[in-house]
Scaffold this motif. Structure first.
Motif, PDB file in Angstrom:
ATOM      1  N   PRO A 170      -7.041   7.145  -8.877  1.00 23.17           N
ATOM      2  CA  PRO A 170      -6.489   6.247  -7.860  1.00 23.17           C
ATOM      3  C   PRO A 170      -5.953   4.965  -8.489  1.00 23.17           C
ATOM      4  N   HIS A 186       1.602   6.722  -6.866  1.00 23.87           N
ATOM      5  CA  HIS A 186       0.518   7.662  -7.158  1.00 23.87           C
ATOM      6  C   HIS A 186       1.007   9.102  -6.998  1.00 23.87           C
ATOM      7  N   ASN A 187       1.730   9.372  -5.915  1.00 19.97           N
ATOM      8  CA  ASN A 187       2.272  10.711  -5.677  1.00 19.97           C
ATOM      9  C   ASN A 187       3.274  11.113  -6.757  1.00 19.97           C
ATOM     10  N   MET A 198       0.831  -1.204   0.000  1.00 16.37           N
ATOM     11  CA  MET A 198       0.000   0.000   0.000  1.00 16.37           C
ATOM     12  C   MET A 198       0.868   1.258   0.000  1.00 16.37           C
ATOM     13  N   GLN A 199       1.969   1.237   0.737  1.00 16.20           N
ATOM     14  CA  GLN A 199       2.872   2.383   0.741  1.00 16.20           C
ATOM     15  C   GLN A 199       3.505   2.598  -0.634  1.00 16.20           C
ATOM     16  N   THR A 231      -3.921  15.822 -10.173  1.00 12.66           N
ATOM     17  CA  THR A 231      -4.298  14.617  -9.451  1.00 12.66           C
ATOM     18  C   THR A 231      -4.719  13.527 -10.427  1.00 12.66           C
ATOM     19  N   LEU A 284       2.177   1.737  -3.525  1.00 14.82           N
ATOM     20  CA  LEU A 284       1.126   2.275  -4.404  1.00 14.82           C
ATOM     21  C   LEU A 284       0.937   3.766  -4.165  1.00 14.82           C
ATOM     22  N   THR A 285       0.940   4.182  -2.911  1.00 18.52           N
ATOM     23  CA  THR A 285       0.806   5.599  -2.585  1.00 18.52           C
ATOM     24  C   THR A 285       1.988   6.394  -3.127  1.00 18.52           C
ATOM     25  N   LYS A 286       3.191   5.853  -2.976  1.00 17.35           N
ATOM     26  CA  LYS A 286       4.394   6.511  -3.492  1.00 17.35           C
ATOM     27  C   LYS A 286       4.290   6.678  -5.009  1.00 17.35           C
TER      28      LYS A 286
END
Length: 91
Positions: free
Chosen positions: A88, A75-76, A68-69, A85, A71-73
Motif C-alpha cells: 500500500p 497503486h493500480n 486519495m484518488q 499486488t 494514490l489509488t490510481k
C-alpha cells in the motif's frame, strides 16, 4: 541527468448558500486522465458567516479526496505494470 518538467493544473469551483459550501476539484494529468473530487462544509447556525472559511474547508476536503484518488490510481498502475499486488502507498 535532466528531467522534463511536468505541470498539473487543478481547477476548483465552489457553490455556496447561507450555511453550506460545496467544492469541486478537477486535475488533468499529462496522459489525458481527468480526476474529479468533491468536498463540502457546513456552517453552524451560531457561527458568523465567513464564506472564505467555508471555501477553505470544502476545498481542502475536495483536494484530500483528489489526493486519495491519485494514490489509488498510482497503486493500480504499479500493480498492473508489475503483475502482482504491491505494498500500500501510505500518505
Amino acid at each position: 541527468m535532466m528531467h522534463n518538467a511536468v505541470g498539473w493544473h487543478v481547477e476548483m469551483e465552489f457553490q455556496e448558500d447561507e450555511q453550506h459550501t460545496r467544492a469541486a476539484a478537477l486535475v488533468r494529468l499529462p496522459d489525458g486522465t481527468e480526476v474529479r473530487a468533491h468536498g463540502q462544509a457546513s456552517r453552524h447556525r451560531t457561527d458568523t458567516n465567513q464564506p472564505r472559511v467555508g471555501e477553505e474547508i470544502a476545498g481542502a476536503r475536495a483536494l484530500n479526496e483528489l489526493a486519495m484518488q491519485l494514490l489509488t490510481k498510482a497503486h493500480n498502475e504499479i500493480d498492473t505494470a508489475s503483475g502482482h499486488t504491491s505494498h500500500p502507498i501510505n500518505v
